[in-house]
Design a protein around this motif. Structure first.
Motif, PDB file in Angstrom:
ATOM      1  N   ASP A   3       8.893   5.063   3.877  1.00  0.00           N
ATOM      2  CA  ASP A   3       7.397   4.572   3.419  1.00  0.00           C
ATOM      3  C   ASP A   3       6.405   4.870   4.553  1.00  0.00           C
ATOM      4  O   ASP A   3       6.889   4.562   5.679  1.00  0.00           O
ATOM      5  N   LEU A   4       5.413   5.424   4.203  1.00  0.00           N
ATOM      6  CA  LEU A   4       4.355   5.433   5.448  1.00  0.00           C
ATOM      7  C   LEU A   4       3.944   4.221   5.978  1.00  0.00           C
ATOM      8  O   LEU A   4       3.923   4.077   7.397  1.00  0.00           O
ATOM      9  N   VAL A   5       3.893   3.137   5.342  1.00  0.00           N
ATOM     10  CA  VAL A   5       3.631   1.818   5.946  1.00  0.00           C
ATOM     11  C   VAL A   5       4.884   1.471   6.718  1.00  0.00           C
ATOM     12  O   VAL A   5       4.455   0.677   7.754  1.00  0.00           O
ATOM     13  N   ASP A   6       5.980   1.600   6.301  1.00  0.00           N
ATOM     14  CA  ASP A   6       7.054   0.870   7.047  1.00  0.00           C
ATOM     15  C   ASP A   6       7.186   1.818   8.639  1.00  0.00           C
ATOM     16  O   ASP A   6       7.349   1.407   9.513  1.00  0.00           O
ATOM     17  N   ILE A   7       6.708   3.310   8.811  1.00  0.00           N
ATOM     18  CA  ILE A   7       6.547   4.012   9.782  1.00  0.00           C
ATOM     19  C   ILE A   7       5.621   3.573  10.679  1.00  0.00           C
ATOM     20  O   ILE A   7       5.685   3.239  11.792  1.00  0.00           O
ATOM     21  N   ALA A   8       4.338   3.034  10.073  1.00  0.00           N
ATOM     22  CA  ALA A   8       3.304   2.554  10.859  1.00  0.00           C
ATOM     23  C   ALA A   8       3.848   1.056  11.416  1.00  0.00           C
ATOM     24  O   ALA A   8       3.384   0.626  12.688  1.00  0.00           O
ATOM     25  N   LEU A   9       4.485   0.301  10.664  1.00  0.00           N
ATOM     26  CA  LEU A   9       4.686  -1.257  11.229  1.00  0.00           C
ATOM     27  C   LEU A   9       5.792  -0.781  12.412  1.00  0.00           C
ATOM     28  O   LEU A   9       6.011  -1.529  13.322  1.00  0.00           O
ATOM     29  N   PHE A  10       6.884   0.197  12.342  1.00  0.00           N
ATOM     30  CA  PHE A  10       7.649   0.288  13.221  1.00  0.00           C
ATOM     31  C   PHE A  10       7.220   0.814  14.420  1.00  0.00           C
ATOM     32  O   PHE A  10       7.608   0.235  15.569  1.00  0.00           O
ATOM     33  N   ILE A  79      -4.658  -2.830  21.553  1.00  0.00           N
ATOM     34  CA  ILE A  79      -4.880  -2.667  20.152  1.00  0.00           C
ATOM     35  C   ILE A  79      -5.715  -1.326  19.799  1.00  0.00           C
ATOM     36  O   ILE A  79      -5.193  -0.552  18.985  1.00  0.00           O
ATOM     37  N   ILE A  80      -6.304  -1.034  20.546  1.00  0.00           N
ATOM     38  CA  ILE A  80      -7.017   0.382  20.681  1.00  0.00           C
ATOM     39  C   ILE A  80      -5.701   1.461  20.638  1.00  0.00           C
ATOM     40  O   ILE A  80      -5.898   2.379  19.904  1.00  0.00           O
ATOM     41  N   THR A  81      -4.836   1.225  21.612  1.00  0.00           N
ATOM     42  CA  THR A  81      -3.912   2.358  21.644  1.00  0.00           C
ATOM     43  C   THR A  81      -3.013   2.402  20.334  1.00  0.00           C
ATOM     44  O   THR A  81      -2.935   3.630  19.814  1.00  0.00           O
ATOM     45  N   VAL A  82      -2.733   1.190  19.698  1.00  0.00           N
ATOM     46  CA  VAL A  82      -2.008   1.151  18.575  1.00  0.00           C
ATOM     47  C   VAL A  82      -2.616   1.842  17.544  1.00  0.00           C
ATOM     48  O   VAL A  82      -2.406   2.419  16.568  1.00  0.00           O
ATOM     49  N   LYS A  83      -3.906   1.657  17.489  1.00  0.00           N
ATOM     50  CA  LYS A  83      -4.827   2.031  16.426  1.00  0.00           C
ATOM     51  C   LYS A  83      -4.974   3.401  16.378  1.00  0.00           C
ATOM     52  O   LYS A  83      -4.937   4.231  15.332  1.00  0.00           O
ATOM     53  N   ASP A  84      -5.163   4.167  17.704  1.00  0.00           N
ATOM     54  CA  ASP A  84      -5.102   5.482  17.947  1.00  0.00           C
ATOM     55  C   ASP A  84      -3.878   6.376  17.620  1.00  0.00           C
ATOM     56  O   ASP A  84      -3.896   7.322  16.779  1.00  0.00           O
ATOM     57  N   ILE A  85      -2.722   5.601  17.803  1.00  0.00           N
ATOM     58  CA  ILE A  85      -1.502   6.014  17.252  1.00  0.00           C
ATOM     59  C   ILE A  85      -1.394   6.219  15.730  1.00  0.00           C
ATOM     60  O   ILE A  85      -0.810   7.202  15.058  1.00  0.00           O
ATOM     61  N   LEU A  86      -1.698   5.008  15.120  1.00  0.00           N
ATOM     62  CA  LEU A  86      -1.515   4.898  13.546  1.00  0.00           C
ATOM     63  C   LEU A  86      -2.451   6.020  12.815  1.00  0.00           C
ATOM     64  O   LEU A  86      -2.092   6.393  12.078  1.00  0.00           O
ATOM     65  N   SER A  87      -3.716   5.924  13.457  1.00  0.00           N
ATOM     66  CA  SER A  87      -4.657   7.027  12.717  1.00  0.00           C
ATOM     67  C   SER A  87      -4.636   8.262  12.862  1.00  0.00           C
ATOM     68  O   SER A  87      -4.714   9.095  12.317  1.00  0.00           O
ATOM     69  N   LYS A  88      -4.327   8.529  14.372  1.00  0.00           N
ATOM     70  CA  LYS A  88      -4.191  10.143  14.857  1.00  0.00           C
ATOM     71  C   LYS A  88      -2.953  10.803  14.500  1.00  0.00           C
ATOM     72  O   LYS A  88      -2.816  11.951  14.041  1.00  0.00           O
ATOM     73  N   VAL A  89      -1.929   9.956  15.165  1.00  0.00           N
ATOM     74  CA  VAL A  89      -0.631  10.614  15.014  1.00  0.00           C
ATOM     75  C   VAL A  89       0.006  10.480  13.722  1.00  0.00           C
ATOM     76  O   VAL A  89       0.558  11.486  13.232  1.00  0.00           O
ATOM     77  N   ASP A  98      -6.462  -1.210   9.913  1.00  0.00           N
ATOM     78  CA  ASP A  98      -6.737  -2.417   9.870  1.00  0.00           C
ATOM     79  C   ASP A  98      -6.031  -3.527   9.103  1.00  0.00           C
ATOM     80  O   ASP A  98      -5.771  -4.721   9.905  1.00  0.00           O
ATOM     81  N   MET A  99      -5.591  -2.946   7.970  1.00  0.00           N
ATOM     82  CA  MET A  99      -4.754  -3.813   7.107  1.00  0.00           C
ATOM     83  C   MET A  99      -3.445  -4.202   7.779  1.00  0.00           C
ATOM     84  O   MET A  99      -2.979  -5.327   7.534  1.00  0.00           O
ATOM     85  N   ILE A 100      -2.894  -3.038   8.346  1.00  0.00           N
ATOM     86  CA  ILE A 100      -1.645  -3.347   8.835  1.00  0.00           C
ATOM     87  C   ILE A 100      -1.492  -4.157  10.016  1.00  0.00           C
ATOM     88  O   ILE A 100      -0.810  -5.049  10.110  1.00  0.00           O
ATOM     89  N   LEU A 101      -2.641  -3.899  11.049  1.00  0.00           N
ATOM     90  CA  LEU A 101      -2.547  -4.785  12.255  1.00  0.00           C
ATOM     91  C   LEU A 101      -2.897  -6.240  11.807  1.00  0.00           C
ATOM     92  O   LEU A 101      -2.372  -7.175  12.269  1.00  0.00           O
ATOM     93  N   ASP A 102      -3.589  -6.441  10.702  1.00  0.00           N
ATOM     94  CA  ASP A 102      -4.142  -7.726  10.363  1.00  0.00           C
ATOM     95  C   ASP A 102      -2.935  -8.390   9.546  1.00  0.00           C
ATOM     96  O   ASP A 102      -2.824  -9.465   9.889  1.00  0.00           O
ATOM     97  N   ARG A 103      -2.176  -7.774   8.960  1.00  0.00           N
ATOM     98  CA  ARG A 103      -0.947  -8.201   8.251  1.00  0.00           C
ATOM     99  C   ARG A 103       0.130  -8.924   9.340  1.00  0.00           C
ATOM    100  O   ARG A 103       0.738  -9.640   9.190  1.00  0.00           O
TER     101      ARG A 103
END
Length: 371
Positions: A3-10, A79-89, A98-103
């Protein structure tokens, strides 16, 4: 298929914990004998999952600061680095990022501490029925403004001038003082944590309430401040920065801070002269914590306010807050949900009536926000 969310959380977990395993954080210790308000921007231990809004009535003596689940300190740039990885990569939409990081409660943090343990008396004392029975203790840095710097330490350590706010800064202007993009969440300021070490005079004639919070006349309130866009520095102002356009400068002068609460009142019916209005009794919407009644040993009170608290001030649950020494109106989440970008939270120490003494050793405030 993963799942895409699992990849993001990993990816998030890897970024959060790899630096913790292979790196160390440098820390500095202030050894001055003069109490100093210390602000630590953007460094925060990952907070523990939600704890009860108030301790059980029979366990008030066991209040202790919560122990974080990790000593890794997330900074805004992390946090900026993490957001860049999740949104761009990973091509995840910003709202979902934002929902993933907040969770994951991967929030930025601003921490402010005033510590009197190195003071000659190892504390400060506020006396009731005296002119100084209401004392400003500290303010947090402007929430979310990671590029803001104070222009004057002397003004920063004291209560703001009793001037009314004329015009708030637009959020679009304040965002010029943010590194990266701000959260898309409706209420980005998620939690504020107060840790207060204090006690009263240790005696009273009201023997029935000894050891309880009932009938205690020493306490702490949370105030609020904002910047005034129409501020003008007078020639003798310590800032002496003039009234430059925000877009042409990297900061806002410290003298532009205006009190929202405590409110101001006219002095002797003169509209041109204002002063702070300090209420005689605790305000249930701003009361952080009372001291225990007639207990002279220092107590460590740990109080958390969250944006999603939903305790009705008139409910039985609010009564439990009152029994724990908190304001009955502080459990509904309104304080956090009403915070704006650039707001500053203040802490005031109080004492009322002859004989009552508020002894303060340490106050710390941590504000967590979705970045």
């Amino acid at each position: 298929m993963v799942d895409l969310v699992d990849i993001a959380l990993f990816s998030l977990v890897a970024i959060v914990f790899i630096p913790r395993i292979f790196g160390t954080n440098k820390r500095t210790t202030n050894t001055s004998t003069i109490p100093i308000m210390i602000n630590r921007r953007g460094g925060a231990m990952i907070p523990r999952r939600r704890v009860p809004i108030a301790p059980p009535p029979d366990r008030h003596d066991e209040q202790q600061p919560s122990t974080p689940t990790s000593f890794y300190e997330a900074k805004p740039e992390d946090i900026i680095t993490v957001k860049d990885i999740l949104s761009k990569v990973r091509n995840i939409p910003p709202e979902l990022v934002d929902m993933i990081l907040d969770r994951a409660e991967y929030w930025a943090c601003s921490a402010t501490v005033i510590d009197y343990s190195n003071h000659p008396q190892h504390k400060i004392t506020i006396l009731g029925a005296r002119p100084a029975q209401d004392q400003f203790l500290l303010r947090t840095e402007p929430l979310g403004l990671t590029k803001w710097t104070m222009s004057n330490q002397d003004l920063w350590r004291v209560e703001s001038a009793p001037k009314r706010l004329k015009k708030e800064y637009e959020e679009s202007d304040l965002k010029e003082l943010i590194d990266g993009s701000f959260s898309t969440l409706e209420h980005p300021f998620r939690k504020v944590v107060f840790d207060i070490v204090s006690c009263d005079q240790g005696w009273s004639s009201d023997n029935v309430n000894h050891g309880q919070y009932t009938g205690s006349w020493t306490w702490f309130d949370a105030g609020l401040e904002r910047f005034d866009q129409e501020n003008e520095c007078v020639p003798e102002c310590p800032d002496n920065l003039g009234s430059e356009d925000l877009k042409g400068t990297t900061s806002i002068p410290t003298c532009a801070i205006r009190p929202i609460w405590p409110v101001l009142e006219n002095h002797h019916d003169d509209d041109a002269i204002t002063r702070y209005h300090h209420e005689l009794l605790p305000n249930e919407d701003h009361l952080i914590q009372r001291n225990k009644h007639a207990i002279g040993q220092f107590q460590n009170h740990h109080v958390e306010w969250s944006w999603d608290d939903d305790v009705d001030p008139d409910s039985l649950a609010a009564r439990t807050l009152g029994e724990a020494g908190r304001g009955r109106g502080t459990g509904n989440g309104e304080f956090l949900r009403n915070l704006k970008l650039g707001d500053m939270i203040t802490v005031w120490g109080r004492a009322r009536f002859p004989g009552w003494t508020n002894n303060i050793q340490r106050v710390e405030v941590k504000v967590y926000w979705a970045f």
